[in-house]
Design a protein around this motif. Sequence first.
Motif, PDB file in Angstrom:
ATOM      1  N   ALA A 121       4.618   3.579   3.638  1.00 32.80           N
ATOM      2  CA  ALA A 121       3.329   4.151   4.054  1.00 32.80           C
ATOM      3  C   ALA A 121       3.144   5.572   3.513  1.00 32.80           C
ATOM      4  N   SER A 170       2.002  -4.002   8.573  1.00 31.49           N
ATOM      5  CA  SER A 170       0.880  -3.356   7.881  1.00 31.49           C
ATOM      6  C   SER A 170       1.030  -3.303   6.379  1.00 31.49           C
ATOM      7  N   PHE A 171       2.285  -3.279   5.910  1.00 35.20           N
ATOM      8  CA  PHE A 171       2.458  -3.030   4.476  1.00 35.20           C
ATOM      9  C   PHE A 171       1.727  -4.064   3.617  1.00 35.20           C
ATOM     10  N   PRO A 230       9.208   0.584   6.482  1.00 35.81           N
ATOM     11  CA  PRO A 230       7.751   0.614   6.395  1.00 35.81           C
ATOM     12  C   PRO A 230       7.223   2.047   6.315  1.00 35.81           C
ATOM     13  N   ILE A 277      -1.878  -3.020   3.449  1.00 34.83           N
ATOM     14  CA  ILE A 277      -2.017  -1.791   2.665  1.00 34.83           C
ATOM     15  C   ILE A 277      -1.905  -2.111   1.172  1.00 34.83           C
ATOM     16  N   VAL A 291       0.700   3.711  10.383  1.00 30.59           N
ATOM     17  CA  VAL A 291       2.137   3.393  10.318  1.00 30.59           C
ATOM     18  C   VAL A 291       2.948   4.667  10.467  1.00 30.59           C
ATOM     19  N   TRP A 315      -4.622   2.977   7.456  1.00 27.68           N
ATOM     20  CA  TRP A 315      -3.473   2.168   7.885  1.00 27.68           C
ATOM     21  C   TRP A 315      -2.146   2.821   7.526  1.00 27.68           C
ATOM     22  N   SER A 316      -2.119   3.484   6.379  1.00 26.56           N
ATOM     23  CA  SER A 316      -0.891   4.220   6.058  1.00 26.56           C
ATOM     24  C   SER A 316      -0.635   5.247   7.150  1.00 26.56           C
ATOM     25  N   GLN A 317      -1.729   5.923   7.526  1.00 32.50           N
ATOM     26  CA  GLN A 317      -1.606   6.965   8.550  1.00 32.50           C
ATOM     27  C   GLN A 317      -1.122   6.367   9.873  1.00 32.50           C
ATOM     28  N   THR A 326       1.986   5.194  -0.041  1.00 33.42           N
ATOM     29  CA  THR A 326       0.593   4.784  -0.218  1.00 33.42           C
ATOM     30  C   THR A 326      -0.368   5.887   0.259  1.00 33.42           C
ATOM     31  N   ARG A 327       0.067   6.662   1.271  1.00 29.17           N
ATOM     32  CA  ARG A 327      -0.797   7.780   1.658  1.00 29.17           C
ATOM     33  C   ARG A 327      -0.901   8.773   0.503  1.00 29.17           C
TER      34      ARG A 327
END
Length: 1018
Positions: free
Chosen positions: A765, A720-721, A761, A724, A743, A739-741, A768-769
């Motif tokens: 995340a 995912s990173f 990861p 993101i 992960v 997507w952060s959530q 980024t959140r």
Amino acid sequence: MTVLFADVVHSMDIAAAVGAERLREIMTELVERAAAVVQRWGGTVDKFTGDGIMAVFGGPIALEDHATRACVAALGLQDEVKRLAFEVQERDGVNLQLCVGLNSGQVVAGEIGSRSLGYTTIGEQVGMAQRMESVAPPGGVMLSVSTARLVERHAVLSAPEMLHIKGSDQPVAGRRLVGAPERDRRVAEAPSTLVGRRWEMAAIEGLRERAINSRGAVVTVAGSPGIGKSRLVREVTALATTQGVDVFTGYCQSHTSDIPFYAVARLLRAATGVEGLDGQAARDRVRDRVPDANPEDVLLLEDLLGIADPEVALPKIDPDARRRRLTKLVNAASLARQAPAIYVIEDAHWIDEVSESMLADFLTVIPQTPALVLITYRPEYSGALSRVPGAHSIALAPLSGPETAALVSQLLGPNPSVGELAHKITERAAGNPFFAEEIVRELAERGVLSGQRGAYMSVAGIGDFSVPATLQATIAARIDRLDPAAKRTLSAAAIIGSRFRLDLLKTIGIEPDLNNLLRGQFLDQITFTRNPDYVFHHPLIRTVAYEAQLRSDRAELHRRLAAAIESRDPAAVEKNAALIAEHLEAAGDLHAAYGWHMRAAVWAANRDVAAARLSWERAVRIADSLPAEDPNRAAMRIGPSTMLCATAYRVHERVAGDRFEELRTLCTAAGDKASLAIAMAGLVIDHVYQARMREASQLASEAMALIESIGDPTLTVGLSFAAIRAKAMTAEWPDMLRWSQKVIDLAEGDRSKGNFIVGSPLAFALTTRAMVRYGLGRPGWRDDLQQALAMARSVDPYSYVTVVAYTYLPGILGGVLRPDDSAMRDIEDALQIAERSGDDLALSAARMTLGAALVHRHSEAERDQGHKLLAEVSEVFLRRGHNQPEVPIVDVYAARERARRGDRDGAIPFMRAAGDHLFREGLLQMWGIPATGVLVETLLDRSADADVAEAEAAIERLTAAPAEEGLVMRDIWLLRLRALLAQAHGDAATYAHFRDRYRDMAKTLGFEGHIAWAEAMP
Ligand SMILES: Nc1ncnc2c1ncn2[C@@H]1O[C@H](COP(=O)(O)OP(=O)(O)O)[C@@H](O)[C@H]1O
Ligand SMILES: [Mg+2]
């Protein structure tokens, strides 16, 4: 001049045992073989003494290295006698042994050049050689003190002994010659006098002289095969060696041009003096050479040199960091070296890519060292080593007509019968000295010429024969005329490479027959141990010998060689994987070759990404070439292709086009979603680095949909990173948050889950959140950041650097965080970690973050340093073509520093351009916010005619740009900018209104940067 004296041990006893007739036969054979050896090393057999031989080195032709040649010949002679003794033992049952003595001394002027040197003129020298012979052990070689002195630097000698000579009371000193270790190839050649090349020699000598005072130089020598590149280099190095200068040579070979590290390892092995040493001894030598180096760095160097202790694990660091550390280590060692040296890189047109770029890095410090670097290559080469900044280039032209004629007459000698022939050869050779030599050899072997080099006679009329049209054809004709055993040996050798060792020939089932090959100078022997090394006299001979073989014979030899390389050194199998793959591919064993390419890639992936990619490329090519009905074909195509797409961003290579689309088709057909997802992640990052933001965003969405459809939590967390990251750049906050959530949920607190690309990861995340949370004014971001930093610190270097960059770069620029001392400590740590073990991208990220933080600090020194860093980073981004989305924002802050120093007029156009660019790209909501802020502040500071209006327009543009609901990150900046605008208009009331709202909002949100900026407003 050096005199060699050789004598058969107990010849009277042998005569008694076999009879005079047979002894004469044996002696004739012995003398013939001995003469060939002596001649090969440039000596002249001067006399047959009945039961022995006398030879002179440096007589007829002045040789500066006569003593070395005599030593090499003496050892060769003993080898030859051993072979003959074996036959004699079988047949006659007697033990044939030889004693050899050497002595060196001056030749009386005037004697040089006369073909026969009488006893009388050099009696003294001969006498001493004879005395040495008389005290040499059977099968041994004894050197007088004068010879020993000349060769002790590079030969292996016993300790000096005091020797009692029969018939004399006075003992004399002598030393036994134990071995002549590898010398460069010049020894291997019966020399001709150098013809022409005066200007070139003078130019290089001039540079060498200048280099002594740490003003080193790089000289490139380009020219077609056989034109005399190596010879020119040899002339220079021979001269230097006599003055005590060390010479280190690395040879590139045609069959290793795809073997990563091959050339650089060879050169460094020579320079560190580990060639020929075994594991521990080699490692001790290296440690001696770099006594103060960091132990981890030393391990890296040992690994590069191929002498690493198999028991010790390689430090876990990124290949980019490995490269940086090795470069630093090697460059520091070159800079520390006081003694002059010459480094030679021969035949750079065959260099492997990794070596090429590493060497280019090493060459940057040469101008500050007392070293001369000579690089030879053919004109078609245009790689990095042909473009070294500041290098001097010499293009070797063919010899002139008269020069060629002089060379030919030197080769043929003065006999009138060769006069006409000389013309013909000179014309045909067209200024290529090697061609001239080969024509003469060919004619001699064909019997058109009789006699020996420098003293030929022609027996045929000029019309009676032809001369081959090209150099290749000449060589081919010579090979054709070899007897089958010699030809087979040469063919097998050509498969192995330019250089090979005796036992390897045997291992692949060849009974080596080398004598004729050495005599005909197809090959040269370069080491004199029980298992000697040989080289092709010239690379072209190898090429012709290789191509002259039947394809099927060649394939068989390649196959056997691959097996031999694999089995002979089990500890080095992974390191040799690329070479094994190469041979198997040449053998046509495609499946096996594929497997070895993939293994080679795994080995290389820890050492050099580009090298790993090369192996994957080769694997793909093989898979592509398999017949369609091969059941493994699809999977074989997908594997390496996936890795190529996934790692493309590491080398900043555009794969957006065909490769990825092809892989997509393959994966779809095979139902292989996971491979496609991995490749896609790599491609998304590549899009981001190249600032193809729309593609990045679109593919990121597609990738996430694909990943969700696979439904594998680990894969989801791990991949995912990339998506993101793309969404962060395009400020698509809801996607980023979702997507952060995801992960964070799927990782279930496991900081290492899905760690196949980034170490943590989860930590990423969380960062980024936090970005989304503060951007949209939601709570919890501070906790997220703290947790992420703590977590990343404990996982791996790369994660930590990434989290620090994603925390502080947008945080500080956006005014959310302040670059306080603790922030600075985090960033500096990250930079150090990135430097020691991160890839170049992580290093850039850390430098960019530090630069941005420093220009927000108070002291002049810090801001200066920050400014410098930002300028450097921007330059790197542009040059290497990555981090393109960050280029505008880095430029804006570099410009802001310029403005602060008074150059507003110079700075504003940069800021304006960056803002316009971000607006055009639809990216105003991420970096566009601070970029607009800086532009407005600077315009209002200047407040020239149109400035206020322009500032107002910029504010309006940001306000009007489409944005997420509740994007407080933008709102708070707008308050600040509106206050400043009102101030510029002189509207005190409006100013106070916006200023107060700005202060309140900063405090409410807890944005520390803004709090400080707001407080600073009057
Ligand atoms: N200027 C020269 N004078 C005499 N012999 C030369 C000269 N240049 C080259 N040779 C001889 O020609 C042969 C080929 O030269 P070499 O240096 O190996 O060519 P290259 O490296 O350019 O392929 C060698 O045997 C070399 O000794
Ligand atoms: Mg050469």
